[in-house]
Each structure stands twice: as structure tokens, then as C-alpha cells.
Design an enzyme around this catalytic site. Structure first.
Site, PDB file in Angstrom:
ATOM      1  N   ASN A 110      22.043   6.858   5.485  1.00  8.48           N
ATOM      2  CA  ASN A 110      21.298   7.049   6.732  1.00  8.48           C
ATOM      3  C   ASN A 110      20.944   8.513   6.979  1.00  8.48           C
ATOM      4  O   ASN A 110      19.814   8.829   7.347  1.00  8.48           O
ATOM      5  CB  ASN A 110      22.098   6.485   7.915  1.00  8.48           C
ATOM      6  N   HIS A 156     -25.911  13.226  23.219  1.00 12.28           N
ATOM      7  CA  HIS A 156     -26.324  11.799  23.253  1.00 12.28           C
ATOM      8  C   HIS A 156     -27.211  11.434  22.055  1.00 12.28           C
ATOM      9  O   HIS A 156     -28.010  10.507  22.134  1.00 12.28           O
ATOM     10  CB  HIS A 156     -27.077  11.460  24.547  1.00 12.28           C
ATOM     11  N   SER A 277     -26.922   3.126  -6.608  1.00  7.35           N
ATOM     12  CA  SER A 277     -26.788   1.713  -6.289  1.00  7.35           C
ATOM     13  C   SER A 277     -26.942   0.923  -7.575  1.00  7.35           C
ATOM     14  O   SER A 277     -27.690   1.307  -8.475  1.00  7.35           O
ATOM     15  CB  SER A 277     -27.867   1.311  -5.285  1.00  7.35           C
ATOM     16  N   LYS A 283     -31.545   4.962  -4.941  1.00  6.88           N
ATOM     17  CA  LYS A 283     -30.502   5.309  -3.981  1.00  6.88           C
ATOM     18  C   LYS A 283     -29.629   6.493  -4.394  1.00  6.88           C
ATOM     19  O   LYS A 283     -29.365   6.727  -5.562  1.00  6.88           O
ATOM     20  CB  LYS A 283     -29.586   4.105  -3.737  1.00  6.88           C
ATOM     21  N   GLU A 290     -18.599   8.331   3.555  1.00 11.36           N
ATOM     22  CA  GLU A 290     -18.318   7.007   4.127  1.00 11.36           C
ATOM     23  C   GLU A 290     -16.851   6.627   3.920  1.00 11.36           C
ATOM     24  O   GLU A 290     -16.205   6.081   4.820  1.00 11.36           O
ATOM     25  CB  GLU A 290     -19.224   5.960   3.480  1.00 11.36           C
ATOM     26  N   GLN A 322      13.210   1.725   7.281  1.00  8.96           N
ATOM     27  CA  GLN A 322      12.688   1.843   5.916  1.00  8.96           C
ATOM     28  C   GLN A 322      11.159   1.782   5.920  1.00  8.96           C
ATOM     29  O   GLN A 322      10.510   2.275   5.005  1.00  8.96           O
ATOM     30  CB  GLN A 322      13.263   0.721   5.039  1.00  8.96           C
TER      31      GLN A 322
HETATM   32  N1  ARG Z   1      16.148   2.587   1.813  1.00 11.71           N
HETATM   33  C1  ARG Z   1      16.743   2.822   3.078  1.00 11.71           C
HETATM   34  C2  ARG Z   1      15.701   3.359   4.048  1.00 11.71           C
HETATM   35  O1  ARG Z   1      14.723   3.773   3.610  1.00 11.71           O
HETATM   36  C3  ARG Z   1      17.828   3.828   2.953  1.00 11.71           C
HETATM   37  C4  ARG Z   1      18.874   3.732   4.018  1.00 11.71           C
HETATM   38  C5  ARG Z   1      19.627   2.491   3.860  1.00 11.71           C
HETATM   39  N2  ARG Z   1      20.728   2.439   4.762  1.00 11.71           N
HETATM   40  C6  ARG Z   1      21.371   1.316   5.008  1.00 11.71           C
HETATM   41  N3  ARG Z   1      22.329   1.388   5.861  1.00 11.71           N
HETATM   42  N4  ARG Z   1      21.059   0.191   4.417  1.00 11.71           N
HETATM   43  O2  ARG Z   1      15.871   3.378   5.242  1.00 11.71           O
END
Ligand code: ARG
Length: 457
Positions: A110, A156, A277, A283, A290, A322
């Protein structure tokens, strides 16, 4: 394949679930910063005594090898490993053995993934900043090359007042300047380190977050462990800045598309930047512009996507997060592509001066200047507006231009009008007379070109 987190599980993962939940197919983009983060984390673990110097040396060597393999494109990623963090750790363990099993000490995926994404985003901000500067330089050079050319300015989409084309181009240089400011400002908040937040609560182990912060070039720590792993407002901010950048690129594209149309004919598209084209031989299509206009929808979509992902998430980390990566990866990729192409395209723009001159003829671009002439002679502006308007109506009825109205008719409208009016009534000359700061004529545009040349050196 055995999972690094398999301890408490008896059965395996359903293959559908495995395929559904993997991110390795795209988060390998983070391989380099993930390894950079592990190197700093490992160095700190060794420094505070949570790992031996010998183990760290082995890990450092192993991470170098893993990086080389990934960079060479020879790495075999396995969806069962879920993501880049697991994959790198597994590759490391395969090379280094027991020592590598200490690298995830005092760390969670995390805080690891949040750190990686911040490192990655920081690098991309710097890259995009330099790419925007290239576009700005190209536009300033084009403005300088055409610093006398007068075209109609529009409101405009109706002809309004004559302007130097350079002013039109420099308007975009200003917009892109603010885009750079927004990214630079966001960078300060991107550049804070979540690592050490652990899963959400920090750790009982004696880590030194400040050391890792310095190693990785972060300006500050995320000061609350739960905030550190939870929020993705830095992604939101950068995507908002990229969306605004694309809104500007899209408007620029639209202008070029109009200018290059048969109806305008103000510029002809260079072969290298246009397409033909498959059926219509004549063209010459503005696909680059675009596509840029079109990709704007996709980039703004990425912003909306991350906003909706984060909305309503309970604290702290949830797997929803994620979904933060693909939007920002894609928006950055589109920005890199668009900016590189636009910077290459702009120097090829050539203005058709005869067409520009002919565009000044219709549309009474000198009507405002006529009113301002009367104001200088002492007439209240609202009255002058009426005089000029009636003369325009007279011209429309007779099929004349303002400069073709005879003195008698002019003076019937106002005795303040003298022969000197005819000097004012050529739109090609009007920009020489613009005086106000930031106006669209020779004097101020010259200053602006010098300002930007100095800034973009
Ligand atoms: N692949 C996960 C993400 O991108 C990584 C973190 C995963 N953490 C967990 N507690 N499963 O968020």
C-alpha cells in the site's frame, strides 16, 4: 505459482479472478521506480540495523540485475504474481535467495505503490514540462517569423477586429505557460513520500523515513500514515492539469483545422503532418489536429475516471485504487505524443499572405477603429458607436467598404470626421495603432515576443 501472501490460504485463486485482478499487464510501467524505491528502503533498513550490510549488498546487486532484465524486455511476468511489486520481489528472491526475503520489512504494497506512482508521476511532470516548452518555442518562433502579418480576429466566429497573427499564436503560448505552472505547482504535492506508512498504521520497527525521503529526492513526508496510503489527490491534480493542457491543444487544433480548410485557406498543411484519403485523390487531411482534438475527450475521461474511483472510498487502502494507474499512464502517454507532434508540426506552418490580405477586405474590421477615431475627437463612445454602425449599414446597402464612403456622407453623420479618417480605415494598418498593454498590434506583440524568447531560452 506460489503467491508471496499464500500463508493463510488453503486453496488457490480462481483463474478468472486472477485474470480479472492482475495489474502486471500495465503496472510494469512502474518497474524502474519500484526498484529505485526498494534500493532506498533497503539501504535504510541496513542503516538502522533491520538488515545486515551484507544482505543489503546482495539485494542491491540483485535489484540491479532485475532492472536490467526488465529493461531488456526479457522478463517473463506471470499474472499469478498480480502486480509489478510482487513480480520484482519474486525475481529478486529467485536471484538472491534468503537475504531478499528481508526487503519487504516495514513495508506494505500500500505504501509501496503510492510511493512508486508518485515517483513515476514526478518524472513525467518534468518530461511534459519540457515538451510543452518545446511547443511554446515553436509557436514563438512562428510568431516572430510572421510578426507583421495581419489577419481578422474573431468573436462568435464573426470577423471582429484586425490582429497580428503573432498575437493569436502567442495567446496559446500564454495558455501553455499556465499549463506548465499548474503542473509545477502540482509537483510540490506529488513530491511527498508515503513510504513508511506501512499498510495504514506505520510500523513498530525503528525505520528512518527521513533518510528514505532524502534518498528518493522527496521534499517532504506524507505526515499521516492513513492519508499516505489512501489518497490519490495527486493523481487527480495532475490529470486535471493534463486535461486543461489538452483543452488548449484541442482549441489550437481546431484553429489550425479551420485555417487549413478550403474555406479559409490561410495555411496549407505540410505533407509530413497531413494525410490523404483512400478514395478522394485531392484530399489533404488534418488528422494530427483532429486526433489531438479527439484525444482530449479521452484525457478528460481519465480525469473523470479517477475522480469516480476515489469518491466514496472508506479509509484507507481499497483495491479500487488499483484503478488509478491506467488513467494517468494513458493521459501522460497521449500528452507525450501530442506535444512531440505539435512541436514538430508548428515550424512547418506557412501563411498564405495574399489570402490573409483578402480576408481583411470584408467584415468591416475597421468599424471599431472608426468609433475610436471619433472618441479621440471628443465624441462620447456610445454616440460614436451609433455613427460607425450607421455608416456600416450604409456600406452594406451600397455594397461599399468603409474606406470607400465619400466625405460628404461621412460628414452628414458627424462633422468631427475629417480627411484623416481614411488613414485609419485600412484594417491592414490598424494593428500599428493598438496602444494598450497586451494589445494585438506591432508594439505590444513585439514586446511579448521578446519576453517569451527570454523566458524560453
Ligand atoms: N496492485 C495494487 C495496486 O495497484 C498494489 C497494492 C495492493 N495492495 C493490496 N493490499 N492488495 O493498488
Amino acid at each position: 505459482m506460489a503467491k508471496l501472501w499464500k500463508g493463510r490460504f488453503k486453496g488457490g485463486t480462481n483463474p478468472l479472478m486472477e485474470a480479472y485482478s492482475e495489474s502486471i499487464s500495465y503496472d510494469r510501467e512502474l518497474a524502474e521506480v519500484d526498484i529505485q524505491g526498494s534500493l532506498a528502503h533497503g539501504k535504510m533498513l541496513a542503516s538502522v540495523g533491520l538488515m545486515s550490510k551484507k544482505d543489503y549488498a546482495a539485494i542491491r546487486k540483485g535489484l540491479g540485475e532485475v532492472l536490467n532484465i526488465i529493461k531488456s524486455g526479457k522478463a517473463k511476468f506471470d499474472t499469478a504474481d498480480e502486480d509489478i511489486h510482487m513480480s520484482v520481489e519474486k525475481m529478486l528472491i529467485a536471484r538472491v535467495g534468503e537475504a531478499a526475503k528481508r526487503i519487504h520489512t516495514a513495508r506494505s504494497r500500500n505504501d509501496q505503490v503510492a510511493t512508486d506512482l508518485r515517483l513515476w508521476t514526478r518524472g513525467k511532470i518534468d518530461l511534459i514540462d519540457s515538451l510543452i516548452a518545446n511547443v511554446q518555442r515553436a509557436l514563438v518562433n512562428l510568431a516572430a517569423k510572421n510578426d507583421k502579418l495581419v489577419i481578422p480576429g474573431y468573436t462568435h466566429l464573426q470577423r471582429a477586429q484586425p490582429v497580428l497573427v503573432a498575437q493569436h499564436l502567442l495567446a496559446y503560448v500564454e495558455m501553455f505557460g499556465r499549463d506548465r505552472e499548474r503542473l509545477t505547482d502540482a509537483r510540490k504535492r506529488v513530491n511527498r513520500m508515503p513510504l513508511g506508512s506501512g499498510a495504514l498504521a506505520g510500523t513498530t520497527l525503528p525505520i528512518d523515513r527521513h533518510m528514505v525521503m532524502r534518498e528518493l529526492g522527496f521534499e517532504a513526508l506524507c505526515e499521516n500514515s492513513m492519508d499516505g496510503v489512501s489518497d490519490r489527490d495527486f493523481v487527480i491534480e495532475v490529470l486535471a492539469a493534463l486535461s486543461t493542457l489538452f483543452i488548449h491543444l484541442s482549441r489550437f487544433s481546431e484553429d489550425i483545422i479551420l485555417w487549413s480548410s478550403s474555406e479559409w485557406g490561410l495555411i496549407k498543411l505540410d505533407d509530413a503532418w497531413s494525410t490523404g484519403s483512400s478514395i478522394m485523390p485531392q484530399k489533404r487531411n488534418p488528422d494530427l489536429l483532429e486526433l489531438t482534438r479527439g484525444k482530449t475527450g479521452r484525457v478528460v475521461g481519465s480525469l473523470v475516471s479517477i475522480l469516480m474511483t476515489v469518491k466514496g472510498l472508506p479509509m484507507t487502502y481499497n483495491r479500487d485504487l488499483q484503478e488509478d494507474k491506467e488513467p494517468i499512464f494513458d493521459a501522460v502517454k497521449q500528452a507525450e505524443g501530442a506535444l512531440a507532434c505539435i512541436a514538430g508540426f508548428v515550424p512547418t506552418i506557412k501563411f498564405e499572405e495574399k489570402v490573409a490580405a483578402s480576408m481583411l477586405v470584408g467584415g468591416f474590421l475597421d468599424a471599431t477603429v472608426l468609433a475610436e477615431y471619433l472618441v479621440e475627437k471628443g465624441m462620447p463612445f456610445r454616440v460614436a458607436h451609433g455613427v460607425s454602425g450607421r455608416l456600416v449599414r450604409h456600406c452594406e446597402e451600397k455594397g461599399l467598404r468603409l474606406c470607400e464612403v465619400d466625405m460628404k456622407t461621412m460628414q452628414a453623420e458627424s462633422k468631427l470626421i475629417g480627411k484623416d479618417i481614411y488613414k485609419c480605415l485600412d484594417p491592414a494598418n490598424t494593428p500599428k495603432a493598438y496602444k494598450s498593454a497586451g494589445s494585438a498590434g506591432h508594439k505590444e506583440v513585439g514586446k511579448a515576443i521578446r519576453k517569451w524568447k527570454a523566458r524560453l531560452k
